[in-house]
Write a protein that holds these residues in place. Structure first.
Motif, PDB file in Angstrom:
ATOM      1  N   CYS A  86     -18.081   0.052  -7.121  1.00  0.00           N
ATOM      2  CA  CYS A  86     -16.962   0.899  -6.707  1.00  0.00           C
ATOM      3  C   CYS A  86     -15.894   0.896  -7.793  1.00  0.00           C
ATOM      4  N   ASP A  89      -8.505   3.085  -8.242  1.00  0.00           N
ATOM      5  CA  ASP A  89      -7.643   3.945  -9.048  1.00  0.00           C
ATOM      6  C   ASP A  89      -6.308   3.226  -9.273  1.00  0.00           C
ATOM      7  N   LYS A 355     -16.708  -1.326  -1.322  1.00  0.00           N
ATOM      8  CA  LYS A 355     -16.796   0.145  -1.405  1.00  0.00           C
ATOM      9  C   LYS A 355     -15.808   0.770  -0.437  1.00  0.00           C
ATOM     10  N   SER A 358     -11.967  -0.187  -1.426  1.00  0.00           N
ATOM     11  CA  SER A 358     -11.476   0.411  -2.668  1.00  0.00           C
ATOM     12  C   SER A 358     -10.977   1.843  -2.459  1.00  0.00           C
ATOM     13  N   LYS A 359     -11.332   2.430  -1.317  1.00  0.00           N
ATOM     14  CA  LYS A 359     -10.891   3.809  -1.029  1.00  0.00           C
ATOM     15  C   LYS A 359      -9.813   3.820   0.049  1.00  0.00           C
ATOM     16  N   ASN A 360      -9.528   2.647   0.609  1.00  0.00           N
ATOM     17  CA  ASN A 360      -8.597   2.584   1.739  1.00  0.00           C
ATOM     18  C   ASN A 360      -7.165   2.379   1.238  1.00  0.00           C
ATOM     19  N   LYS A 361      -6.396   3.459   1.262  1.00  0.00           N
ATOM     20  CA  LYS A 361      -5.027   3.447   0.684  1.00  0.00           C
ATOM     21  C   LYS A 361      -4.142   2.382   1.321  1.00  0.00           C
TER      22      LYS A 361
END
Ligand SMILES: Cc1cc2nc3c(=O)[nH]c(=O)nc-3n(C[C@H](O)[C@H](O)[C@H](O)COP(=O)(O)OP(=O)(O)OC[C@H]3O[C@@H](n4cnc5c(N)ncnc54)[C@H](O)[C@@H]3O)c2cc1C
Length: 374
Positions: A86, A89, A355, A358-361
């Motif tokens: 993953c 950002d 995974k 890493s996308k969970n703000k």
């Protein structure tokens, strides 16, 4: 005019001196035991926006863009097959003027020392003793000078710490060895974290000139003799054994590693409590973290800033910085644990969780944002 003594010309001490340069009501002097500072070392350092924000206030924003790198992502890989798991950002934590930055440690030191007048730094001054009377007296090579405040920033193996704190806390070996090197050929941009069993390594560019940093943290039992003897840890045989271990457990071309240096990782276990007024500990002397959150230098700068606030405005921000240190320490340990897992089923679960997170703000804001923002 109040006078501040700074012991140690590392990142923490030099940053504080840069801040004090702007203050006409406070005089300061730095005491450094070395003869000079190494301004050619090629190893890298990561600085998150919390410290970049503070550094920019002392002119860091004017540093040549070619001497630094602005990573936009952290990529996570499985070390054994270099399969990407993953990415995170990093841009989401940046401000217009403050960006996550990687660079050579020596570039930062060169910048910090460049702003300090020659007469304000005393080299070859190995401070061993502090005397408290009306003022704070420090002595070196048959000379002495008195100050109103003392900031002890003499690194992880601080000798002065035990003199000024109630609890005598020596750093402990955390069971890992760090292998640092320059990486010459490497096609990856951004920060890459490669996770293996009982080890991880990290690569990133240190400028815009295709120079990279490599650092591996490897679990390793060491004898007291090995811990104490730099020559053993940097012998060809020892370095070869570590390189063999990494090559057997990961697909990486270690031929392109240069200037390899190994050292045992020492960490703090508790925060010291101070005996005296007008006395501060800063940077690694105050607390040394496991290097799995890349926050040591950033926290060294943050605590130095807290000390400045305390001296100049009697502001208690220093205490807030100390509670942040405990949080960073917990997260550094958690990262270390997650990066070094050995059980294949747990590794599979970790990768799925990574995974998702890493996308969970919300998670990222709480786990990283809290640390990366001042
Ligand atoms: C493997 C590894 C990787 C790391 N990577 C990162 C990273 O990517 N990002 C990050 O933020 N941090 C990183 N760190 C941590 C970071 O390097 C340190 O936290 C930081 O350099 C500490 O700065 P300091 O000023 O407190 O101490 P130091 O840089 O150790 O400076 C202390 C100074 O005091 C001097 N001194 C010592 N004793 C005396 C004395 N008696 N009298 C006078 N002078 C004295 C020393 O000579 C030295 O110059 C890493 C650490 C390790 C181990």
């Amino acid at each position: 005019m109040k006078k501040v003594a700074i012991v140690g010309a590392g990142i923490s001490g030099l940053y504080l001196a840069n801040e004090l340069n702007k203050n006409t009501e406070i005089d300061y002097k730095i005491f450094e035991k070395k003869d000079y500072l190494n301004l050619n070392e090629g190893y890298g350092i990561q600085l998150s926006v919390n410290s970049i924000n503070l550094l920019n206030k002392v002119g860091f924003k004017n540093i040549s863009a070619s001497d630094v790198y602005y990573p936009t992502k952290v990529n996570f890989f499985q070390a054994k097959n270099i399969k990407k798991i993953c990415e995170i950002d990093l841009k989401q934590f940046n401000n217009v003027n403050d960006r996550y930055t990687t660079l050579k440690r020596s570039t930062l030191i060169k910048f910090l020392i460049g702003n300090i007048p020659e007469e304000k730094i005393q080299f070859k001054a190995d401070i061993q003793n502090i005397e408290y009377n009306e003022k704070i007296k420090i002595s070196w090579s048959n000379k002495n000078e008195s100050f109103d405040y003392i900031v002890i920033a003499d690194g992880v193996f601080s000798k002065l710490k035990s003199q000024i704190s109630n609890n005598h806390l020596n750093p402990i070996f955390n069971g890992n060895i760090a292998l640092r090197a320059n990486l010459i050929q490497h096609e990856k941009d951004n920060i890459s974290v490669y996770m293996g069993s009982n080890f991880h390594y990290v690569t990133y560019p240190v400028n815009q000139k295709l120079e990279y940093n490599f650092v591996a943290i490897i679990k390793k039992k060491l004898t007291t003799k090995e811990i104490e003897n730099k020559n053993i840890l940097n012998s060809e045989t020892f370095i070869k054994s570590l390189k063999d271990f990494i090559s057997q457990n990961s697909i990486i071309n270690l031929e392109s590693l240069a200037n390899i240096k190994c050292f045992p990782v020492f960490v703090s276990t508790e925060l010291p409590t101070l005996k005296y007024q007008n006395t501060y500990l800063s940077g690694d002397a105050l607390f040394a973290f496991p290097p799995s959150f890349a926050q040591g230098a950033s926290q060294s700068i943050e605590t130095a800033n807290g000390i400045l606030e305390n001296i100049t405005n009697s502001n208690s921000i220093y205490k807030d910085k100390i509670s942040k240190i405990l949080l960073v320490n917990k997260r550094s340990k958690l990262n270390h644990f997650a990066f070094h897992l050995t059980n294949p089923i747990i590794i599979l679960i970790r990768n799925i969780v990574l995974k998702f997170l890493s996308k969970n703000k919300k998670f990222l804001e709480s786990y990283l944002g809290k640390i990366y923002r001042n």
